[in-house]
Motif scaffolding. Structure first.
Motif, short mmCIF file in Angstrom:
data_model
loop_
_atom_site.label_atom_id
_atom_site.label_comp_id
_atom_site.label_asym_id
_atom_site.label_seq_id
_atom_site.Cartn_x
_atom_site.Cartn_y
_atom_site.Cartn_z
N TRP A 174 -1.30 -6.20 -13.19
CA TRP A 174 -1.43 -6.59 -11.78
C TRP A 174 -1.14 -5.44 -10.83
O TRP A 174 -1.26 -5.60 -9.61
N ARG A 175 -0.74 -4.29 -11.36
CA ARG A 175 -0.38 -3.18 -10.50
C ARG A 175 -1.58 -2.73 -9.66
O ARG A 175 -2.69 -2.57 -10.17
N GLY A 176 -1.34 -2.57 -8.39
CA GLY A 176 -2.42 -2.20 -7.47
C GLY A 176 -3.05 -3.39 -6.78
O GLY A 176 -3.75 -3.22 -5.77
N GLU A 177 -2.83 -4.61 -7.33
CA GLU A 177 -3.30 -5.82 -6.65
C GLU A 177 -2.28 -6.23 -5.59
O GLU A 177 -1.18 -5.68 -5.51
N SER A 178 -2.64 -7.23 -4.80
CA SER A 178 -1.78 -7.62 -3.68
C SER A 178 -1.31 -9.05 -3.84
O SER A 178 -1.99 -9.89 -4.43
#
Length: 266
Positions: A174-178
């Protein structure tokens, strides 16, 4: 998403093809994920052994003696030797043998099982669970997760975990998602195969249910970056580093037990 257990599987013997046994008993649909308890994989791969096959060395004898003293009962040094043979490293030797398996999983007693093993005294984990998952996946033409149950630090009880997988990424990155407020996620990596294994374990059970295979239907990985690093590497694993330096304090445990006992009477 729904899950259901595959009914009617026979007692698995060495040389059996687990994929074929499953394929004969269920009609899979596109997108299904098949969760297979390691026990039948290990049996098919001839990983059932007897204690007589292990010749305990000095370290195994010392470990068995110390754990036996703590438990108040004699412990078989041959079992300690089996754990050593199946381990890359022991992070703790007492009050339990916390082992790093050769494929990266960390668990008590190297995951060696003594239950539901009719033809031998012990059942070892598959040597390469992801390779096992790949073979079963090729037969079924479906993603496969090889599962086991394992205890958890800081919590009571066991839950299902993934030992090996094929055809599905280990994790959603999920890194980089909001999030809903637009904040960027910086550390979240969701261990999907562990979550599938835990869900499957609700159906496979822990006793004599005889349901070692569960099909997960309508699971969607979603539009996320895949990630396959389920097992932490040794470098940067602070808990592993701390355990290497930790020494078991028997007197402190006795004092703690006495304090708890006093508190029960207050």
């Amino acid at each position: 998403m729904e899950l259901f257990a595959v009914e009617g599987l026979p007692e698995v013997r060495p040389g059996d093809d687990v994929g074929e046994l499953v394929a004969e008993r269920v009609d899979l649909e596109e997108g299904d994920v098949v969760c297979v308890s390691h026990s039948i994989v290990s049996k098919a791969e001839g990983r059932g052994v007897d204690l007589s096959e292990f010749d305990p060395g000095p370290r195994a004898r010392a470990i068995a003696e110390r754990i036996g003293e703590l438990a108040g009962e004699e412990k078989d040094p041959r079992f300690a030797q089996a754990v050593l043979d199946e381990s890359e490293e022991l992070l703790t030797e007492e009050p339990l043998m916390l082992a790093v398996t050769r494929f990266g999983h960390i668990t008590v007693n190297a995951g060696i099982d003594r239950s539901n093993v009719p033809d031998s005294e012990l059942l070892l984990l598959p040597e390469e669970p992801s390779a096992s998952a790949e073979r079963i996946s090729e037969t079924l033409d479906a993603p496969v997760v090889v599962t086991d149950t394992s205890g958890r630090p800081f919590r009571q009880g066991q839950r299902g975990v993934a030992l090996g997988w094929a055809g599905v990424p280990a994790a959603r990155d999920w890194r980089g998602e909001s999030d809903r407020d637009g904040r960027e996620l910086g550390v979240t990596v969701e261990a999907v195969v562990d979550e599938l294994a835990a869900a499957a374990n609700l159906l496979t059970g822990e006793g004599d249910d005889g349901l070692p295979v569960v099909v997960v239907r309508d699971f969607e990985f979603g539009d996320h970056e895949p990630h396959d690093g389920l097992f932490r590497s040794s470098g940067g694993d602070y808990v592993r580093d701390a355990l290497r330096e930790w020494e078991y304090d028997k007197q402190r445990l006795r004092d703690s037990d006495e304090d708890e006992s006093d508190g029960d009477h207050q």
